[in-house]
Design a protein around this motif. Structure first.
Motif, PDB file in Angstrom:
ATOM      1  N   ASP A   1       0.835  -1.204   0.000  1.00 53.62           N
ATOM      2  CA  ASP A   1       0.000   0.000   0.000  1.00 53.62           C
ATOM      3  C   ASP A   1       0.870   1.254   0.000  1.00 53.62           C
ATOM      4  O   ASP A   1       0.525   2.269  -0.613  1.00 53.62           O
ATOM      5  CB  ASP A   1      -0.913   0.010   1.234  1.00 53.62           C
ATOM      6  N   GLU A   2       1.978   1.178   0.710  1.00 53.20           N
ATOM      7  CA  GLU A   2       2.950   2.266   0.768  1.00 53.20           C
ATOM      8  C   GLU A   2       4.345   1.646   0.829  1.00 53.20           C
ATOM      9  O   GLU A   2       4.507   0.499   1.257  1.00 53.20           O
ATOM     10  CB  GLU A   2       2.775   3.138   2.023  1.00 53.20           C
TER      11      GLU A   2
ATOM     12  N   ASP B   1       7.529  -0.386 -13.132  1.00 52.31           N
ATOM     13  CA  ASP B   1       6.362   0.159 -13.838  1.00 52.31           C
ATOM     14  C   ASP B   1       5.138   0.290 -12.948  1.00 52.31           C
ATOM     15  O   ASP B   1       4.076   0.705 -13.421  1.00 52.31           O
ATOM     16  CB  ASP B   1       6.009  -0.746 -15.032  1.00 52.31           C
ATOM     17  N   VAL B   2       5.270  -0.054 -11.679  1.00 46.37           N
ATOM     18  CA  VAL B   2       4.131  -0.031 -10.744  1.00 46.37           C
ATOM     19  C   VAL B   2       4.117   1.286  -9.987  1.00 46.37           C
ATOM     20  O   VAL B   2       5.072   1.615  -9.274  1.00 46.37           O
ATOM     21  CB  VAL B   2       4.199  -1.205  -9.754  1.00 46.37           C
ATOM     22  N   THR B   3       3.043   2.046 -10.142  1.00 47.33           N
ATOM     23  CA  THR B   3       2.898   3.313  -9.439  1.00 47.33           C
ATOM     24  C   THR B   3       2.149   3.095  -8.126  1.00 47.33           C
ATOM     25  O   THR B   3       1.079   2.479  -8.107  1.00 47.33           O
ATOM     26  CB  THR B   3       2.130   4.327 -10.305  1.00 47.33           C
ATOM     27  N   LEU B   4       2.721   3.594  -7.034  1.00 54.47           N
ATOM     28  CA  LEU B   4       2.091   3.451  -5.725  1.00 54.47           C
ATOM     29  C   LEU B   4       1.178   4.631  -5.446  1.00 54.47           C
ATOM     30  O   LEU B   4       1.317   5.714  -6.029  1.00 54.47           O
ATOM     31  CB  LEU B   4       3.152   3.343  -4.630  1.00 54.47           C
ATOM     32  N   SER B   5       0.258   4.438  -4.526  1.00 53.37           N
ATOM     33  CA  SER B   5      -0.707   5.474  -4.163  1.00 53.37           C
ATOM     34  C   SER B   5      -0.013   6.694  -3.566  1.00 53.37           C
ATOM     35  O   SER B   5       1.012   6.579  -2.889  1.00 53.37           O
ATOM     36  CB  SER B   5      -1.711   4.914  -3.149  1.00 53.37           C
ATOM     37  N   THR B   6      -0.577   7.853  -3.824  1.00 53.04           N
ATOM     38  CA  THR B   6      -0.071   9.082  -3.202  1.00 53.04           C
ATOM     39  C   THR B   6      -0.660   9.280  -1.805  1.00 53.04           C
ATOM     40  O   THR B   6      -0.293  10.221  -1.113  1.00 53.04           O
ATOM     41  CB  THR B   6      -0.408  10.305  -4.079  1.00 53.04           C
ATOM     42  N   GLU B   7      -1.576   8.398  -1.412  1.00 55.74           N
ATOM     43  CA  GLU B   7      -2.092   8.405  -0.036  1.00 55.74           C
ATOM     44  C   GLU B   7      -1.110   7.610   0.821  1.00 55.74           C
ATOM     45  O   GLU B   7      -0.993   6.391   0.689  1.00 55.74           O
ATOM     46  CB  GLU B   7      -3.487   7.779   0.013  1.00 55.74           C
ATOM     47  N   ARG B   8      -0.396   8.310   1.716  1.00 51.22           N
ATOM     48  CA  ARG B   8       0.693   7.674   2.464  1.00 51.22           C
ATOM     49  C   ARG B   8       0.578   7.994   3.960  1.00 51.22           C
ATOM     50  O   ARG B   8       1.478   8.614   4.550  1.00 51.22           O
ATOM     51  CB  ARG B   8       2.040   8.162   1.956  1.00 51.22           C
TER      52      ARG B   8
END
Length: 282
Positions: free
Chosen positions: A235-236, A254-261
């Motif tokens: 998740d982070e 190539d995997v973008t993680l959430s900007t909710e951290r």
């Protein structure tokens, strides 16, 4: 003013002083530490010097100064430099002797130190985070020793940079170890994970401080052998080191993680509060 120390005296940081037969130069036969200074106070200095002592012991190297003497040299260097926010690099090698694979006899170890203006990441860089890629860990078996032998780390960092990333995350047999110059954390379902502190990774000073912060914030924490797939589905994620402190990972390959951290942000704030407390005591 930036300043250096070599052997037994302070010198101009641009002086060329390392002899050709210096064993750090010839063999990488030495250890090092990097300390961050905030408002004149070296942060977590005892922890860094304890690790320097342990690293030296593991390679059978006698430090030329005691811990208190090194502290005195650091304080004198900071006074001479007048720098309030600084980066201190300490290096100790087995000394100067004709090139021979065997340890030289009766050769004193050599102590070097530089004190430079502190590098600071901008708020924009911290908000944006760092893009990383996973590469095979090709280093030696004793990565917990902070030795001068960093060529595999440099090659991994360079390869990541050339492919548009800011850090390489290393994996051995499909399991994550650490970054080329950082430790790696992941958050999954509110639980904080990081690789166990074995001989496979550097026992990061910032890593340990962040774990302490997690306990204080009552964030569930586990040392865990993370697979590459586990990290990719986190998740982070964030990296830690003396230089970057707590820096979120924005992308893994190539995997973008959430900007909710939420967990990363809480830990970054808690870590910052630690050195802010030190700054107010200065």
């Amino acid at each position: 003013m930036e300043i250096a120390f070599y052997g037994d005296s302070f010198i101009d940081i641009n002086d060329k002083v390392v002899p050709i037969d210096e064993r750090g130069h010839q063999f990488g036969d030495g250890v090092y530490e990097y300390v961050k200074v905030y408002n004149g106070t070296p942060f977590l200095l005892d922890e860094h010097l304890e690790r320097l002592e342990k690293s030296a012991t593991k390679i059978l190297l006698q430090l030329p100064y005691s811990r208190n003497e090194i502290k005195e040299l650091i304080q004198e260097g900071l006074q001479r430099s007048s720098l309030k926010d600084a980066d201190i690099y300490i290096q100790v090698t087995r000394g100067i002797a004709p090139r021979n694979h065997l340890f030289p006899k009766n050769t004193p170890s050599q102590f070097a130190m530089t004190i430079r203006s502190g590098k600071v990441l901008s708020n924009e860089q911290r908000e944006q985070g760092v893009s990383v890629m996973i590469l095979e860990d090709e280093r030696w078996a004793n990565c917990y020793i902070k030795s001068l032998n960093l060529l595999p780390n440099l090659l991994a960092k360079q390869k990541a940079f050339e492919q548009g990333h800011g850090e390489a995350i290393l994996a051995r047999n499909g399991y994550i170890t650490e970054g080329s110059s950082s430790n790696i954390f992941a958050v999954k379902d509110g639980v904080l994970y990081t690789t166990p502190a074995t001989n496979r990774i550097l026992h990061g000073i910032t890593r340990a401080a962040v774990i302490t912060c997690a306990h204080q914030l009552l964030i569930p924490f586990k040392e865990y052998d993370m697979s590459e797939d586990f990290l990719l589905h986190a998740d982070e994620a964030f990296i830690t080191s003396t230089s970057v402190e707590v820096l979120p990972v924005s992308k893994i390959g190539d995997v973008t993680l959430s900007t909710e951290r939420p967990v990363t942000t809480a830990l970054a704030n808690a870590y910052r509060a630690l050195y802010e407390q030190d700054k107010t005591r200065a």
